[in-house]
Design an enzyme around this catalytic site. Sequence first.
Site, PDB file in Angstrom:
ATOM      1  N   GLU A  30       0.717  -1.276   0.126  1.00 50.41           N
ATOM      2  CA  GLU A  30      -0.056   0.118   0.191  1.00 50.41           C
ATOM      3  C   GLU A  30       0.858   1.442   0.111  1.00 50.41           C
ATOM      4  O   GLU A  30       0.519   2.398  -0.338  1.00 50.41           O
ATOM      5  CB  GLU A  30      -0.991   0.076   1.263  1.00 50.41           C
ATOM      6  N   HIS A  66       7.259 -27.067  -1.573  1.00 47.47           N
ATOM      7  CA  HIS A  66       6.786 -28.238  -2.399  1.00 47.47           C
ATOM      8  C   HIS A  66       5.623 -27.629  -3.321  1.00 47.47           C
ATOM      9  O   HIS A  66       5.013 -28.518  -3.973  1.00 47.47           O
ATOM     10  CB  HIS A  66       6.471 -29.312  -1.140  1.00 47.47           C
ATOM     11  N   LYS A  92     -14.297   0.363  -3.738  1.00 51.47           N
ATOM     12  CA  LYS A  92     -15.451   0.875  -2.655  1.00 51.47           C
ATOM     13  C   LYS A  92     -16.438   1.555  -3.472  1.00 51.47           C
ATOM     14  O   LYS A  92     -17.609   1.594  -3.603  1.00 51.47           O
ATOM     15  CB  LYS A  92     -14.886   1.616  -1.599  1.00 51.47           C
TER      16      LYS A  92
HETATM   17  O1  PA5 Z   1      -3.535   1.218   5.955  1.00 53.88           O
HETATM   18  C1  PA5 Z   1      -4.606   1.722   5.767  1.00 53.88           C
HETATM   19  O2  PA5 Z   1      -4.865   2.835   5.941  1.00 53.88           O
HETATM   20  C2  PA5 Z   1      -5.893   0.990   5.372  1.00 53.88           C
HETATM   21  O3  PA5 Z   1      -5.485  -0.410   5.281  1.00 53.88           O
HETATM   22  C3  PA5 Z   1      -6.640   0.915   6.643  1.00 53.88           C
HETATM   23  O4  PA5 Z   1      -6.145   0.490   7.703  1.00 53.88           O
HETATM   24  C4  PA5 Z   1      -8.128  -0.179   6.196  1.00 53.88           C
HETATM   25  O5  PA5 Z   1      -8.729   0.265   5.136  1.00 53.88           O
HETATM   26  C5  PA5 Z   1      -9.099   0.044   7.340  1.00 53.88           C
HETATM   27  O6  PA5 Z   1      -9.541   1.445   7.499  1.00 53.88           O
HETATM   28  P1  PA5 Z   1     -10.462   1.944   8.708  1.00 53.88           P
HETATM   29  O7  PA5 Z   1      -9.336   1.757   9.962  1.00 53.88           O
HETATM   30  O8  PA5 Z   1     -10.566   3.451   8.518  1.00 53.88           O
HETATM   31  O9  PA5 Z   1     -11.593   0.940   8.821  1.00 53.88           O
END
Ligand code: PA5
Length: 450
Positions: free
Chosen positions: A289, A310, A424
Site C-alpha cells: 500500500e 513443495h 469501494k
Molecule cells: O492502511 C490503511 O490505511 C488501510 O489498510 C486501513 O487500515 C483499512 O482500510 C481500514 O480502515 P479503517 O481503519 O478506516 O476502517
Amino acid sequence: MKNISLDIRKADCFLENGTVKAFEQTIKEVQTALEKGTCSGNDFLGWLHLPSTTTEEFLNDIQTTADVLRKECEAVVVAGIGGSYLGARAVIEALANVFPACCKEENSPQVLFAGNNISEDYLSELCHYLKDKRFGVINISKSGTTTETALTFRLLKKQCEQQLGKENAKRVIVAITDAVKGAARAAAEKEGYKTFVIPDNVGGRFSVLTPVGLLPIAVAGFDIRQLIKGAADMEKACGADVPFTDNIAAQYAAVRNALYRNGKKIEIMVNYHPKLHFIAEWWKQLYGESEGKGGKGIFPAACDFTTDLHSMGQWIQDGERTIFETVLSIEQPNKELSFPYDEENLDGLNFLAGKRIDEVNKMAELGTRLAHVDGGVPNIRITLPELNPYYIGQLLYFFEVACAISGLVLGVNPFDQPGVEAYKKNMFALLNKPGYEEASAAIRKRLTEE
Ligand code: PA5
C-alpha cells in the site's frame, strides 16, 4: 541485548560494485526530510517517534482495559481490516502457541479476527461459535465507516447485548477509532464504551504500535512494554544520525531500490516458521500500500517454507528471473525437540536421530538460500535472535522506517492509498448507496454494454 540484523551480501553480489552505496546521499536527504517533516505525506508521520514517546500512563491504560477483557471474556473478537487488524494478528500469531488453534494462550481469552471480509459463511459460523460464550469485541476503524468492519460490529454488538444484557455488554466492548469523526466514534459515545484514539497523523498500516495493535496484543497476554522497548531501541538504531553502512533500515531501503532498478520487480518474504505467516501478511500490506502507486513499486509476495518449497519452490528456483527473496530467520527457537531414533529406520533418516529439529530446519534454510542464489535470486536475510515481544517490536519498527525511506527513494508518497477507493466506489454504486445515484446509473449502463 542483541539487535535484529540484516545481511545483504547475497543480494549485493547481483549488483555492480558501489550500487547500494550510491543511494547514501539520497537516503540521507530522505531521512532529513522525514525528521523535519518536509517529505510528501508529511501529515502522516506520527509513527516515526511513537515508540520513544509512548508513556507509562498510556500503557497502563491499555493494560487495565485488556485486563478487564481478559477477566470477563472467554473470547474477544477484533473487528477490523487492513491496518486495523493485520499488525495485532501478526504479533499475536508470532507469539502464541499454535495449538489449540486461534491464538489461545493459557489463561487468556481466545482472540478471534473478523471484520476483514464480507463472507456470509464466515460471519454465520463466527456468530454460531460465539453462541453461549462470554465474548467481548474490540471495534477498530480509523475512519469508522469501513463496510466490512461496520457490518461485523453490527452483528456482534447485537449478539453480545442479547447474551450479556446491554449494561454488561458495555463493559466488554471497546472502540478504537478517530478522536471525533466516524460512526464508530458516534456509537461509542452514545453507548458509553471505553475508547482509544488512533492518532490523526498515523495511517492504518503504520498503526500497530498504537492501541490498534497494543490492546489486542495485551488481551492475548503478551508483554506490550517489551514490544515498545524493542521498537524504541530500533528507533535509535535506525535514526537519521546513524551512519548509512550501520543503519539497517537505510541498507534495506537502498538494496530494494537497487534491485528494483535492475529488473527485480517482486520481493518474496519467506519464513521457516509458520508462526511468522502473518508477519509477512502485515509486511505485504505495509509495503504494497505504501509503494504500489503511480505505475511503480515492488510487488510484495510471501511464502512459508519449507511448506511452499513443495509448491512455489519450482517457480522461485527456475521461473522468470524478476524476483528477489527476503528471509526472516530466527536464531534460537523457543522450544526444544530432537529428531527421534527409529529401530526399523524404514525412512532411512536415522542419520538425523538426536539432532535438534531446528538444526535440520536451518540446513533447509541454508541449502535453499544457496540454491536460490545459484538460480539467480538475490537474497536478503533478516535475523531475529529469538521470537519474543522485544525482537518483534524491533522488527515492526525496522520495517516501518525502512518502508518510509524506500517509498520516498522510489519517488512516491508512502503514506496515502488513493488506489483502494476504486473498488469501494463501484461496490457502493452497485449496492445503490444513497449519494451514488449517478455512479449507479453509469455502472449499470457499462454492465449492459460489456
Ligand atoms: O492502511 C490503511 O490505511 C488501510 O489498510 C486501513 O487500515 C483499512 O482500510 C481500514 O480502515 P479503517 O481503519 O478506516 O476502517
